[in-house]
Design an enzyme around this catalytic site. Sequence first.
Site, PDB file in Angstrom:
ATOM      1  N   LYS A   1       0.814  -1.217   0.000  1.00  0.00           N
ATOM      2  CA  LYS A   1       0.000   0.000   0.000  1.00  0.00           C
ATOM      3  C   LYS A   1       0.854   1.276   0.000  1.00  0.00           C
ATOM      4  CE  LYS A   1      -4.033  -2.065   2.197  1.00  0.00           C
ATOM      5  NZ  LYS A   1      -5.042  -1.983   3.262  1.00  0.00           N
TER       6      LYS A   1
ATOM      7  N   ASN B   1      -5.035   1.747  -1.566  1.00  0.00           N
ATOM      8  CA  ASN B   1      -5.554   0.379  -1.733  1.00  0.00           C
ATOM      9  C   ASN B   1      -6.331   0.207  -3.032  1.00  0.00           C
ATOM     10  OD1 ASN B   1      -8.047   1.582  -1.237  1.00  0.00           O
ATOM     11  ND2 ASN B   1      -8.751  -0.050   0.123  1.00  0.00           N
TER      12      ASN B   1
END
Length: 285
Positions: free
Chosen positions: A68, A92
């Site tokens: 991420k 994300n």
Amino acid sequence: MTQHFIVIGNPIAHSKSPEIHQTFAAQVGIDISYRRQYCPDDVASFDAVVAAFFNGGGVGANVTVPFKQLAYALCKSQGRLSEHARVAGAVNTLLLTGDGSPKDKTLYGDNTDGQGLVNHITSLGWTLTNARIAIIGAGGAARGVILPLIQAGIGQLTLANRTLSKAQVLVDELSAASNTINEHAVETCATTELTGTFDLIINATSIGLSGDTLPIAEDLNCHYAYDMMYGRALPFLQHFAARGAQTSDGYGMLIGQAALSFERWTAHTIDVTQATSAIQASKKR
Ligand code: ATR
């Protein structure tokens, strides 16, 4: 025409995202392929996987552990970031944005984790407006949910962590990144010093399934307890359920963040309650 999606992670075999997104696609009647994409844990490999996917006509990618932050860095240097992704320092959800012409395509990174949490809590009927909230944990999970919670209209927010200095550093960083957070004046304390009664306590530590238990003060209470982890019985939730609190694990947050990603990519709106029932029914079959 089939639209293509992936979730990039390492490890990735356990990911529930393909079944969740196929359920969404069935609900809105579109044809998608959604596959798990393993990636070696280094910057060059991650960037190459993303480039290959979008150059090949992919529509959207989810990014999970441990990528991420790399996705954030990639969008920061080569694309654009949503406010939630910028403040969380983590992405994300990846997509291409532009004016629709093949040449004008920019990588765009969003972070739907925190809004997924807010939507799930709201769907439980738990009131966030003016709620007195404590978050335990000061890692990536806590970082991603603080801005969306404040935007949802919560009252006082206390960030507690085993290592107090990490909580203070996180609040300083978030306050520098967002006026909304700066103006909210988030309090910090050591987890063992967290006492009193909160409307909602959220466990954002990684302790969840490790078997360890959080050191919780005897006079810490809440009306609602939420663990961002999910899976089997979670000691944090058992502790507060025994004291009369309503509890929830983070499975609904998983579905909620996925629904928001799907909506960004396809512009279809998902009925999350109906999708959750469908996913649970398919597991029982
Ligand atoms: P991330 O990768 O999500 O950023 P992290 O930095 O390891 O993960 O953060 C995990 C969080 O869980 C931290 O708040 C950590 O507390 P510390 O900052 O004191 O390390 C917390 N955590 C993990 N194991 C814990 C334990 N056994 N007891 C209390 N807190 C714990």
